[in-house]
Design a protein around this motif. Sequence first.
Motif, mmCIF file in Angstrom:
data_model
loop_
_atom_site.group_PDB
_atom_site.id
_atom_site.type_symbol
_atom_site.label_atom_id
_atom_site.label_comp_id
_atom_site.label_asym_id
_atom_site.label_seq_id
_atom_site.Cartn_x
_atom_site.Cartn_y
_atom_site.Cartn_z
ATOM 1 N N PRO A 223 48.901 -22.903 9.886
ATOM 2 C CA PRO A 223 49.837 -21.847 9.461
ATOM 3 C C PRO A 223 51.044 -21.736 10.396
ATOM 4 C CG PRO A 223 47.590 -21.088 9.169
ATOM 5 C CD PRO A 223 47.499 -22.424 9.875
ATOM 6 N N ARG B 176 53.278 -24.695 9.771
ATOM 7 C CA ARG B 176 54.018 -24.574 8.503
ATOM 8 C C ARG B 176 55.166 -23.581 8.626
ATOM 9 N NH1 ARG B 176 51.955 -26.918 3.621
ATOM 10 N NH2 ARG B 176 53.734 -25.779 2.798
ATOM 11 N N LEU B 177 54.945 -22.540 9.411
ATOM 12 C CA LEU B 177 56.025 -21.576 9.640
ATOM 13 C C LEU B 177 57.204 -22.245 10.322
ATOM 14 C CD1 LEU B 177 54.443 -18.292 10.996
ATOM 15 C CD2 LEU B 177 55.480 -18.739 8.764
ATOM 16 N N ALA C 120 57.981 -13.994 9.397
ATOM 17 C CA ALA C 120 56.534 -13.929 9.596
ATOM 18 C C ALA C 120 56.187 -13.359 10.968
ATOM 19 C CB ALA C 120 55.916 -15.309 9.433
ATOM 20 N N LEU C 121 56.927 -13.740 11.990
ATOM 21 C CA LEU C 121 56.575 -13.309 13.344
ATOM 22 C C LEU C 121 57.228 -11.984 13.726
ATOM 23 C CD1 LEU C 121 56.576 -16.717 15.277
ATOM 24 C CD2 LEU C 121 54.709 -15.588 14.066
#
Lengths: 568, 568
Positions: free
Chosen positions: B390, B393-394, B405-406
């Motif tokens: 994951p 992929r980010l 996302a972060l």
Amino acid sequence: MAMKICRVNVEQQTSSCEDVPEPWVRLGGRGLIARILLDEVPPACEPLGPNNKLIFTPGLLVGHMLSSCDRLSIGGKSPLTGGVKESNAGGSTGMALALLGFHALIFEGWPTDSSWWVVVISQDGVRFDPAEDLIGLGVYASAARLIERYGEKVALSLIGPGGEMQLLAAGIQNLDKDRVPSRINARGGLGAVMGSKHIKAVVFDTAGTSKPPIADPAAFKAAQKTFTQALMAHPQTAAYRDYGTAGMARMCNSLGALPTRNFSSGQFESVETISGEHMREALQQRGGASETTHACMAGCTIRCSNVYADPQGKEIVSPLEYETIGLMGSNLGLTDLDDVARLNWQANDLGLDTIDLGAALGVAADAGVLAFGDAQRALELMDEIRAGTPLGRLLGGGAALTGKALGVRRVPVVKNQAISAYDPRAIKGTGVTYATTPQGADHTCGLTIRAKVDHTNPEGQAALSRTAQINMAGYDTLGACIFAGFGFAVVPETIPALINARYGWGVPPDFLQVLGRQTIELEKEFNRRAGFTPADDRLPEWMTQEPLTPTGAVFDVPAEDLDQVHNW
Amino acid sequence: MAMKICRVNVEQQTSSCEDVPEPWVRLGGRGLIARILLDEVPPACEPLGPNNKLIFTPGLLVGHMLSSCDRLSIGGKSPLTGGVKESNAGGSTGMALALLGFHALIFEGWPTDSSWWVVVISQDGVRFDPAEDLIGLGVYASAARLIERYGEKVALSLIGPGGEMQLLAAGIQNLDKDRVPSRINARGGLGAVMGSKHIKAVVFDTAGTSKPPIADPAAFKAAQKTFTQALMAHPQTAAYRDYGTAGMARMCNSLGALPTRNFSSGQFESVETISGEHMREALQQRGGASETTHACMAGCTIRCSNVYADPQGKEIVSPLEYETIGLMGSNLGLTDLDDVARLNWQANDLGLDTIDLGAALGVAADAGVLAFGDAQRALELMDEIRAGTPLGRLLGGGAALTGKALGVRRVPVVKNQAISAYDPRAIKGTGVTYATTPQGADHTCGLTIRAKVDHTNPEGQAALSRTAQINMAGYDTLGACIFAGFGFAVVPETIPALINARYGWGVPPDFLQVLGRQTIELEKEFNRRAGFTPADDRLPEWMTQEPLTPTGAVFDVPAEDLDQVHNW
């Protein structure tokens, strides 16, 4: 005591109150949020940046324990959709706002350091108490500590670790009438906005307050009686009292609209074990903490809520709702309601929207992160979220983010917000709502499932959705629960009667629709300025191409119909 | 032999050729891609779904080894930006397309199963060869195997694991004149589009072909000579030959525009050890495989490229460009060019855009995923990408996805595409380009750094950017490298002369600008239909608020100026 607008600045740690500006007076809840956002928030601003505001407002009818009409709206620019956002919830916070005399409570500014705060609001004013000891704590433990600290009579709005981490599916939890912190303003990431302002909780101390004044108490009481009788007499009220919202599982399954294994099917072979009927039977047998008939707000006559206990009678979660059963049950291939209830508790404790989280887990299952039907793995993933790992942050960021990162095509979102437990291919009117409401996919903006139509026929669905959207935007502005509409639909004259009696206004007979249209127009204008276009008012392309088992339906309401929904 | 449009359908595994439709004739490269997308691709379609197309096209001047004018354009709807996308590259593929007589080569359809293919194109037609043995292999190993299989004379376009995983920062690699597969159509995720069609590689076998016909060879030759002399005489040509693009590091640092530690500063205290001057000296000392003066395309007289070798003279990567040094060097706080070169090799081998990947790593560093200056950790993260975790992929999804996302605010993107190595607060004309070009942030759409102006003064920057954007859209349509402009600017009459000589047309003296304006108009129209609005033509809010060390500049070009850039 006149209602006020109160502003709390988290940067200066100051507060101030002012009279309600004239254009804001005849709005509340969802409509008022749209108006305030348009007036004060730059539509293109960063939702988690300094220019967004977090707005709490009761609906216009809140404050008098009208059945199902004391709901709290919270709003701001959504970090999930990038557009206008209002999310409403039951529980006790809406009433507390009204008791404290707030037409709206607006949190502004941006923290200057890393410290966190509990904002304590009472008749004496606004105070910032340190919240460091609560940081990282789940919603349940945090609420318990806050109740211990501030007393059993306070209302609370608080975030969990999800909101602290500014996860895009984070909501804001409120106490129900039994002080269970599970009434969530769930949708659109408003918990992340609260987190961006470093507010762990807002404590509403209503000591010394009294209900807002009523201009014509006799007229109010008469209208209230008529409305309550109509609501009590409605057959759906009894159905919701018996089965809660979980009664929808069988109905949706029979329509082929029950999200199953990431929306790859509309029927679930194990629907019976997750149905409302099964739940009622189980809870009756289990006893203990079980309650099949529970009210989230004082005064509610419907009591659609429940307390879900394990075989030993020990509470797992309260409530367990159909949306959660659909998204975290059949959508994940789970067959045991106990597992769904445990996932629900985790989501509540993290302070996350079960709809977007369930949809994200479904997408992740399509990517191979978990197997459909593997409850243990799903629970482990809740720990990933709590730990803030990249995968956890993805899931907590909702279905759109998860799908984009993991490279999944079958992602059930509109405007980045997850579609709820009514597959729009099989209930096309609700699909029109998902596509076109300025809120992003949200069944509560206009559910059409009860209309006596062929839900798979694309014709006429836009008109059906339009009516539902207008009414729901009206109810959300009044502070009325979606189910209050069962009563109001029978005695629509009670809406202007109640409003006129309370405020001494002379609103027209179609005030609900006036409010609804006005609200949607304001929301669309905010979104337009934020950069939304008709291209955003569409279901995901795959839903127009991938037939849904067993009806074989695709979403085929023409784009022209979608573009005309809000042209009244 | 007349040029053709060739279509390859990956679903049917068929191909067909057709005459060039009249409206497509006087376009090539970037302009033609915009035209084809508008004509054939639904603007709101899923970029990785069945309705997107992947378009290869040479610019109008490609095919005759004009210096720096044999570039390949690849385009489609971008999965990164959601809008129009053209990305061009040097290497040998552009020439191969022209030799094979392709005005455009269009990949259509969507695979019906999980198998992967090498598409082999020659004068004999189109063939699908199984590619299963190449799946998971990096770009370098894949290219070596393909060259072994198809011969040393083929041109190649291929994807790495990044494209296979449909990562949003995946590009398409091509061989340079020495068969090194590092000439990348980098930006906007076109490698993911190729991956979505299950094409691992396209092999261009030009055996038996000859250069496209020239209508007036004498006139062509004369114009070519004038152009080449002007280019060779330009002082910048010599500077690029000596230092490559890396010469920009000192210049940008002196302007306070060198991205440093995730765009938190515009100057890097260790700029000297990552400068072009330092690189030249090191490579001269190291010898071995080192080359300070290297051409990516046959016939190029500038030779801005290089081969970067380690202290033992063993090649690490070729080329090492300024953009990579900025984004993967100073932006990550790295002080050793050997480390930057190793990261560059990994990015190349994964088939990822070093700009978006470097920006993503900078954002991840702000989130604590790695420490600034920690090359070892950065290299480990390349392994995460390769493993498809994951987090990997980010990062491979680029800076926008990583930041979302972060939960990072300081994310340097426009339209989800990373800003390159010119901080727009200190070079505001380029900031206008980043904000307004339909391509998403991209310095090659209109770099203004060489203008003799105060780059921190917001006035006049929009006009500067407008001129640059028009010219660059023109060059990208001609197939001319950004540096060919040094020559064309001195002898602009050679552009219509070359075109008229080659095609027998009678284009106007300002043909470059005609092409440029037309291209941008087509692109804007595609984006408009895809749902873009002026709200998308903005730099991130934080860049308008957070002053950049040491100039203290924020981006303050007024929105009205941005909205007028394309009103000519």
